[in-house]
Motif scaffolding. Structure first.
Motif, mmCIF file in Angstrom:
data_model
loop_
_atom_site.group_PDB
_atom_site.id
_atom_site.type_symbol
_atom_site.label_atom_id
_atom_site.label_comp_id
_atom_site.label_asym_id
_atom_site.label_seq_id
_atom_site.Cartn_x
_atom_site.Cartn_y
_atom_site.Cartn_z
ATOM 1 N N PHE A 184 34.035 34.958 34.788
ATOM 2 C CA PHE A 184 35.157 35.823 34.491
ATOM 3 C C PHE A 184 35.036 37.136 35.253
ATOM 4 O O PHE A 184 33.934 37.597 35.541
ATOM 5 C CB PHE A 184 35.230 36.119 32.988
ATOM 6 C CG PHE A 184 35.716 34.960 32.176
ATOM 7 C CD1 PHE A 184 37.069 34.746 32.004
ATOM 8 C CD2 PHE A 184 34.828 34.080 31.599
ATOM 9 C CE1 PHE A 184 37.527 33.678 31.250
ATOM 10 C CE2 PHE A 184 35.273 33.012 30.846
ATOM 11 C CZ PHE A 184 36.634 32.809 30.668
ATOM 12 N N ALA A 185 36.172 37.729 35.529
ATOM 13 C CA ALA A 185 36.209 39.039 36.180
ATOM 14 C C ALA A 185 36.789 40.049 35.186
ATOM 15 O O ALA A 185 37.742 39.737 34.469
ATOM 16 C CB ALA A 185 37.064 38.990 37.436
ATOM 17 N N PHE A 186 36.217 41.239 35.160
ATOM 18 C CA PHE A 186 36.707 42.295 34.294
ATOM 19 C C PHE A 186 37.913 42.960 34.954
ATOM 20 O O PHE A 186 37.861 43.351 36.117
ATOM 21 C CB PHE A 186 35.609 43.334 34.054
ATOM 22 C CG PHE A 186 36.056 44.480 33.194
ATOM 23 C CD1 PHE A 186 36.226 44.310 31.837
ATOM 24 C CD2 PHE A 186 36.312 45.720 33.753
ATOM 25 C CE1 PHE A 186 36.650 45.371 31.038
ATOM 26 C CE2 PHE A 186 36.734 46.783 32.966
ATOM 27 C CZ PHE A 186 36.900 46.604 31.601
ATOM 28 N N ILE A 187 38.997 43.083 34.207
ATOM 29 C CA ILE A 187 40.209 43.747 34.682
ATOM 30 C C ILE A 187 40.373 45.020 33.857
ATOM 31 O O ILE A 187 40.607 44.954 32.646
ATOM 32 C CB ILE A 187 41.465 42.862 34.517
ATOM 33 C CG1 ILE A 187 41.242 41.457 35.083
ATOM 34 C CG2 ILE A 187 42.689 43.537 35.115
ATOM 35 C CD1 ILE A 187 40.985 41.387 36.560
ATOM 36 N N PRO A 188 40.239 46.192 34.480
ATOM 37 C CA PRO A 188 40.357 47.434 33.704
ATOM 38 C C PRO A 188 41.786 47.664 33.241
ATOM 39 O O PRO A 188 42.743 47.300 33.929
ATOM 40 C CB PRO A 188 39.916 48.519 34.688
ATOM 41 C CG PRO A 188 40.086 47.922 36.040
ATOM 42 C CD PRO A 188 39.943 46.434 35.887
ATOM 43 N N GLY A 189 41.925 48.236 32.074
ATOM 44 C CA GLY A 189 43.236 48.560 31.537
ATOM 45 C C GLY A 189 43.888 49.684 32.320
ATOM 46 O O GLY A 189 43.264 50.338 33.151
ATOM 47 N N GLY A 190 45.148 49.880 32.051
ATOM 48 C CA GLY A 190 45.866 50.951 32.725
ATOM 49 C C GLY A 190 47.348 50.903 32.404
ATOM 50 O O GLY A 190 47.813 50.076 31.618
ATOM 51 N N THR A 191 48.084 51.801 33.019
ATOM 52 C CA THR A 191 49.525 51.919 32.817
ATOM 53 C C THR A 191 50.219 51.783 34.164
ATOM 54 O O THR A 191 49.743 52.312 35.170
ATOM 55 C CB THR A 191 49.859 53.280 32.175
ATOM 56 O OG1 THR A 191 49.180 53.361 30.915
ATOM 57 C CG2 THR A 191 51.346 53.444 31.952
ATOM 58 N N MET A 204 39.502 37.877 32.989
ATOM 59 C CA MET A 204 40.320 36.791 33.512
ATOM 60 C C MET A 204 39.426 35.846 34.297
ATOM 61 O O MET A 204 38.506 36.287 34.994
ATOM 62 C CB MET A 204 41.418 37.346 34.434
ATOM 63 C CG MET A 204 42.320 36.270 35.008
ATOM 64 S SD MET A 204 43.587 36.945 36.104
ATOM 65 C CE MET A 204 44.657 37.727 34.918
ATOM 66 N N GLY A 205 39.706 34.556 34.178
ATOM 67 C CA GLY A 205 38.944 33.570 34.943
ATOM 68 C C GLY A 205 39.093 33.829 36.433
ATOM 69 O O GLY A 205 40.157 34.210 36.909
ATOM 70 N N LYS A 206 38.023 33.620 37.169
ATOM 71 C CA LYS A 206 38.041 33.836 38.615
ATOM 72 C C LYS A 206 38.733 32.705 39.353
ATOM 73 O O LYS A 206 39.150 32.873 40.493
ATOM 74 C CB LYS A 206 36.614 33.956 39.151
ATOM 75 C CG LYS A 206 35.902 35.209 38.753
ATOM 76 C CD LYS A 206 34.519 35.236 39.380
ATOM 77 C CE LYS A 206 33.755 36.468 38.995
ATOM 78 N NZ LYS A 206 32.428 36.509 39.638
#
Length: 114
Positions: free
Chosen positions: A1-8, A35-37
Protein backbone atom coordinates in the motif's frame (compact mmCIF):
# COMPACT_ATOMS: atom_id res chain seq x y z
CA UNK A 1 0.00 0.00 0.00
CA UNK A 2 1.00 3.60 -0.55
CA UNK A 3 0.22 6.37 1.93
CA UNK A 4 -1.83 9.21 0.43
CA UNK A 5 -1.69 12.37 2.56
CA UNK A 6 -4.93 14.20 3.20
CA UNK A 7 -5.62 17.65 1.90
CA UNK A 8 -8.08 20.07 0.35
CA UNK A 9 -8.63 20.71 -3.36
CA UNK A 10 -11.15 22.18 -5.79
CA UNK A 11 -13.19 19.51 -7.58
CA UNK A 12 -15.28 20.09 -10.67
CA UNK A 13 -15.19 21.64 -14.11
CA UNK A 14 -13.35 24.94 -13.74
CA UNK A 15 -12.95 25.29 -17.54
CA UNK A 16 -16.64 24.88 -18.51
CA UNK A 17 -15.73 21.96 -20.76
CA UNK A 18 -17.41 19.10 -18.91
CA UNK A 19 -20.88 17.81 -18.28
CA UNK A 20 -23.47 18.91 -15.75
CA UNK A 21 -22.32 16.20 -13.29
CA UNK A 22 -19.00 18.06 -12.94
CA UNK A 23 -20.57 21.31 -11.71
CA UNK A 24 -20.41 23.29 -9.59
CA UNK A 25 -16.75 23.54 -8.64
CA UNK A 26 -16.57 22.84 -4.92
CA UNK A 27 -14.04 22.33 -2.16
CA UNK A 28 -13.29 18.76 -1.12
CA UNK A 29 -11.27 17.78 1.95
CA UNK A 30 -9.98 14.24 2.35
CA UNK A 31 -8.35 12.54 5.31
CA UNK A 32 -5.12 10.65 4.75
CA UNK A 33 -5.58 7.07 3.53
CA UNK A 34 -3.76 4.09 2.07
CA UNK A 35 -4.25 2.87 -1.50
CA UNK A 36 -3.08 -0.32 -3.17
CA UNK A 37 -0.07 0.20 -5.41
CA UNK A 38 -1.38 -2.19 -8.04
CA UNK A 39 -4.65 -2.58 -9.88
CA UNK A 40 -7.07 -5.09 -8.43
CA UNK A 41 -7.44 -8.12 -10.69
CA UNK A 42 -10.67 -9.48 -12.09
CA UNK A 43 -10.27 -12.57 -9.88
CA UNK A 44 -9.70 -10.52 -6.72
CA UNK A 45 -12.79 -8.41 -7.41
CA UNK A 46 -14.80 -11.49 -8.33
CA UNK A 47 -13.85 -13.06 -4.99
CA UNK A 48 -15.02 -9.88 -3.23
CA UNK A 49 -18.32 -9.92 -5.15
CA UNK A 50 -19.03 -13.55 -4.21
CA UNK A 51 -18.26 -12.82 -0.57
CA UNK A 52 -20.41 -9.67 -0.57
CA UNK A 53 -23.25 -11.57 -2.28
CA UNK A 54 -23.12 -14.31 0.37
CA UNK A 55 -23.33 -11.65 3.08
CA UNK A 56 -26.22 -9.93 1.23
CA UNK A 57 -24.24 -6.69 0.90
CA UNK A 58 -24.91 -6.37 -2.85
CA UNK A 59 -27.67 -6.95 -5.37
CA UNK A 60 -27.59 -7.35 -9.14
CA UNK A 61 -30.09 -5.54 -11.35
CA UNK A 62 -29.92 -5.67 -15.15
CA UNK A 63 -26.31 -6.81 -14.98
CA UNK A 64 -25.18 -3.99 -12.68
CA UNK A 65 -23.98 -4.63 -9.13
CA UNK A 66 -25.37 -2.28 -6.48
CA UNK A 67 -25.06 -1.78 -2.74
CA UNK A 68 -27.87 -3.79 -1.14
CA UNK A 69 -30.85 -1.71 -0.13
CA UNK A 70 -29.83 1.25 -2.30
CA UNK A 71 -32.04 0.47 -5.28
CA UNK A 72 -29.94 1.75 -8.15
CA UNK A 73 -28.32 4.64 -6.27
CA UNK A 74 -24.93 3.08 -5.48
CA UNK A 75 -23.52 1.11 -8.43
CA UNK A 76 -20.35 -0.89 -7.78
CA UNK A 77 -19.59 -2.43 -11.14
CA UNK A 78 -20.85 -3.74 -14.44
CA UNK A 79 -21.01 -7.40 -15.34
CA UNK A 80 -20.60 -8.74 -18.86
CA UNK A 81 -24.41 -8.60 -19.19
CA UNK A 82 -24.43 -4.80 -18.87
CA UNK A 83 -21.09 -3.96 -20.50
CA UNK A 84 -19.05 -5.79 -23.15
CA UNK A 85 -15.91 -4.39 -21.48
CA UNK A 86 -16.52 -6.13 -18.14
CA UNK A 87 -14.82 -9.48 -17.68
CA UNK A 88 -17.03 -10.40 -14.71
CA UNK A 89 -19.88 -12.80 -15.50
CA UNK A 90 -22.88 -13.42 -13.25
CA UNK A 91 -25.13 -16.46 -13.69
CA UNK A 92 -27.76 -15.44 -11.14
CA UNK A 93 -25.97 -16.92 -8.15
CA UNK A 94 -22.18 -16.82 -8.68
CA UNK A 95 -19.71 -14.32 -10.13
CA UNK A 96 -16.90 -15.65 -12.30
CA UNK A 97 -14.16 -14.29 -14.55
CA UNK A 98 -14.67 -14.63 -18.28
CA UNK A 99 -12.28 -16.08 -20.79
CA UNK A 100 -11.71 -13.86 -23.81
CA UNK A 101 -10.50 -15.31 -27.11
CA UNK A 102 -9.35 -18.43 -25.27
CA UNK A 103 -7.32 -16.45 -22.71
CA UNK A 104 -8.13 -16.30 -19.02
CA UNK A 105 -8.81 -12.76 -17.82
CA UNK A 106 -8.29 -13.58 -14.10
CA UNK A 107 -5.06 -11.60 -13.76
CA UNK A 108 -6.13 -8.63 -15.88
CA UNK A 109 -7.06 -5.39 -14.08
CA UNK A 110 -10.71 -4.90 -13.15
CA UNK A 111 -12.56 -2.38 -15.34
CA UNK A 112 -16.08 -0.90 -15.25
CA UNK A 113 -15.93 -0.43 -11.47
CA UNK A 114 -17.01 2.57 -9.39
Amino acid sequence: FAFIPGGTFQMGDSFNEGGSREEPVHTVTLDSFYMGKYEITNQQYCDYLNSALAEELITVTSGLVYKAGSGTSYPYCDTSTSSPYSQIAYNGSVFSVRTKSGRSMVNDPMVCVS
